[in-house]
Design a protein around this motif. Sequence first.
Motif: not given
Length: 237
Positions: A72-76, A195-209, A216-221, A234-237
């Motif tokens: 991610a830092a490469e984009f700053v 990758s642990s965040k994908f397929g999980r449910y949270g308490l409240m919606h923040t934004a659309a995909l 930026v994630t560390e594993a292929p989607l 999409v960047v796979i680190a």
Amino acid sequence: MRGGVALSVNGLAADLNVSDETIRRELRILEEQGAIIREHGGARLAAPVYEGPLVQRMEEHADAKLRIARAAAEFVPDGAILFIDSGTTSCYVARQLVDRRSLTVITNSLQVANDLGSINNNRLFLAAGQMDPDYRAFSDHTAQAYVAGFTPHLAILSVGAISLDRGLMDYHPGEAAMSRIAYATSEKVLLGADSSKFGRYGLMHTAALTDVDLLVTEAPLDEEFARAFDHAEVVIA
């Protein structure tokens, strides 16, 4: 389904004296609510998710977060105007920016402020209000109003959960509100999510995909999430 043990559709139907199709229909509803995880021929209870204090969460999936942060830092570039939220992945990104110069950093995170304030000719704007000690951050209405007045080039955001049907979600009302503000005011949004965040449910919606410009994630989607983010870089680190 106590203790996360999977039960079969046939077994549930027999125990409840209903048809297999009735069980499948009810399981589909429970899955949509995030209460269960369906498996071949049955289902099990979804594990409860709790976000602990910042220090504890910084240690979770640390290798993945570090890989994401480096990518991610490469984009700053030097001189960028950034909003950086108080999520742990964002804190990892901030640590990778200590060699950048002349950044303008807007944040509600004490950790980010400590890492990037008063170095390299940076300008720091720290949202204030009532501090949440678990997050070491400010996300009450005072802090939200302050952040809403900025228009950063790039928002670097974390997320609590990512769902195909419910989009991006969080667990803390104030942090969820901060994310909504960042999505609304930033020219571009970079989302760092392991990758642990994908397929999980949270308490409240923040934004659309579709509100994410750069993921930026560390594993292929997997195939479904790859399609859901085909609008984004999409960047796979």
